[in-house]
Design an enzyme around this catalytic site. Structure first.
Site, PDB file in Angstrom:
ATOM      1  N   SER A 127       0.946   0.472  16.759  1.00 12.10           N
ATOM      2  CA  SER A 127       0.233  -0.212  15.690  1.00 12.10           C
ATOM      3  C   SER A 127      -0.349  -1.520  16.233  1.00 12.10           C
ATOM      4  CB  SER A 127       1.174  -0.421  14.501  1.00 12.10           C
ATOM      5  OG  SER A 127       0.498  -0.919  13.375  1.00 12.10           O
ATOM      6  N   ARG A 160       2.487  -5.891  -0.102  1.00 10.62           N
ATOM      7  CA  ARG A 160       3.271  -4.928   0.677  1.00 10.62           C
ATOM      8  C   ARG A 160       3.253  -3.551   0.007  1.00 10.62           C
ATOM      9  NH1 ARG A 160       4.974  -3.882   5.829  1.00 10.62           N
ATOM     10  NH2 ARG A 160       7.026  -2.888   5.863  1.00 10.62           N
ATOM     11  N   ASP A 182      -3.407   9.699  10.153  1.00 12.21           N
ATOM     12  CA  ASP A 182      -3.409   8.235  10.122  1.00 12.21           C
ATOM     13  C   ASP A 182      -4.686   7.739   9.443  1.00 12.21           C
ATOM     14  OD1 ASP A 182      -3.320   5.493  10.634  1.00 12.21           O
ATOM     15  OD2 ASP A 182      -2.467   5.751  12.628  1.00 12.21           O
ATOM     16  N   HIS A 236       0.215   6.632   9.304  1.00 10.96           N
ATOM     17  CA  HIS A 236       0.276   5.544  10.276  1.00 10.96           C
ATOM     18  C   HIS A 236       1.703   5.255  10.717  1.00 10.96           C
ATOM     19  CE1 HIS A 236      -1.241   2.075  12.422  1.00 10.96           C
ATOM     20  NE2 HIS A 236      -0.326   1.310  11.838  1.00 10.96           N
ATOM     21  N   ASP A 237       2.666   5.499   9.849  1.00 14.04           N
ATOM     22  CA  ASP A 237       4.066   5.231  10.179  1.00 14.04           C
ATOM     23  C   ASP A 237       4.701   6.318  11.039  1.00 14.04           C
ATOM     24  OD1 ASP A 237       4.294   2.781   9.039  1.00 14.04           O
ATOM     25  OD2 ASP A 237       5.433   3.400   7.284  1.00 14.04           O
TER      26      ASP A 237
END
Length: 328
Positions: A127, A188, A268, A298-299
């Site tokens: 990332s 978040r 992603d 993405h994680d």
């Protein structure tokens, strides 16, 4: 009988601190409020040096934010490797600044110089950390042996900038209204929707509506919990600066002269697989390009343990290690 199980985040490590020279300026011309760069060094006294860098919520405690990967006997094996992770600038409580991934790379170079390390054998960046790795390889080609980037590319996609831009405006709005902690939690929550996939949310969460309009749905309960957990981790100024630096990130693939491994995931949304392909295609010394599906978006670098472990095993097999094998 007391348990002898080793917790992931209690691996022995040593903090290393290097002063930031008074004359140091960011590319924007600004100064950092911090007076030192702080890293954490794990592993034996000798052996290959591996720098590990993760997302903007990572930092020097790599055994905490990537516990299954950075551990004794793990894919990044603390029994055989010297592993260095570092805190990102700026810290919490500092003045908001405009900085770049190249600025982070320059700070890492100062940390390495200060602790007497003239060369990184391997930089593993995921990332935001992958963006720093690319910037480091471009700015300091003589200091790096090999680079591996996961869920990161040489440029930022406008879709990612759009999502992060909303987060930054939300953070600034909440801060100006005197409700900074709530703004951080909400930003978040929004970020988490971009880190994961619709497929994962569809599997994990029922669509059962609450009793009243405005009450949280099951997926909202998850997001609210993640947001609340993050409100103590950062402040608005730091998050805005780091988020903005991601959107300023750009490195020419041709400037990456060291052997390069690129790992991208087709789901992603923040780093589209097309950008990973372009990075791999433009790198003059590509060692391998790994393209994989994942339900985690993405994680995936955090969640796809088996797939990422095998990739790290292949990457690390090129280093000169002790005789014991790296766990896959």
């Amino acid at each position: 009988m007391a348990s002898t199980k080793r917790h992931f985040d209690d691996a022995p490590g040593q903090d290393v601190r290097v002063p930031i020279a008074a004359e140091f300026r960011l590319e924007s011309g600004q100064r950092l409020a911090a007076s030192e760069i702080v890293g954490r060094l794990h592993g034996p006294g000798q052996g290959p040096l591996v720098v590990v860098a993760g997302g903007i919520s990572g930092g020097r405690f790599a055994t905490r934010w990537w516990p299954w990967a950075v551990r004794a006997g793990g894919p990044i094996d603390l029994d055989g490797l010297r592993v260095l992770a570092f805190d990102l600038a700026p810290g919490t409580g500092e003045t908001e600044v405009t900085l770049t991934t190249t600025d982070q790379a320059r700070l890492l170079a100062r940390l390495l110089d200060g602790i007497g390390e003239p060369r990184v054998d391997l930089f593993i960046g995921a990332s935001y950390g992958g963006c720093i790795g690319l910037a480091f390889a471009a700015a300091f080609p003589e200091w790096i042996g090999e680079l591996a980037v996961i869920s990161a590319a040489h440029r930022t996609h406008p879709t990612a900038t759009a999502l992060r831009g909303v987060q930054r405006r939300l953070l600034a709005f909440a801060r100006d209204c005197g409700r900074e902690a709530e703004g951080i939690a909400l930003a978040r929550e929004l970020a988490m929707t971009s880190y994961r996939t619709a497929e994962e949310f569809g599997v994990r969460f029922a669509s059962t509506p609450p009793t009243r309009a405005g009450d949280p749905y099951p997926v909202c309960d998850y997001l609210i919990a993640r947001g609340a957990a993050y409100s103590d981790v950062t402040d608005a100024a730091r998050w805005i600066a780091l988020s903005d630096s991601l959107d300023r990130h750009t490195v020419a693939p041709g400037a990456i002269r060291c052997p390069l491994t690129v790992i991208g995931f087709t789901s992603d949304r923040l780093v589209p697989i097309e950008d990973s392909r372009d990075l791999a295609a433009g790198a003059p010394n590509l060692r391998r390009f790994i393209e994989a599906p994942s339900i985690f978006g993405h994680d995936a670098f955090l969640k796809e343990r088996e797939r990422v472990s095998h990739a790290l095993h292949d990457i690390l097999s090129t280093l000169s290690l002790p005789t014991q094998e790296i766990a896959a």
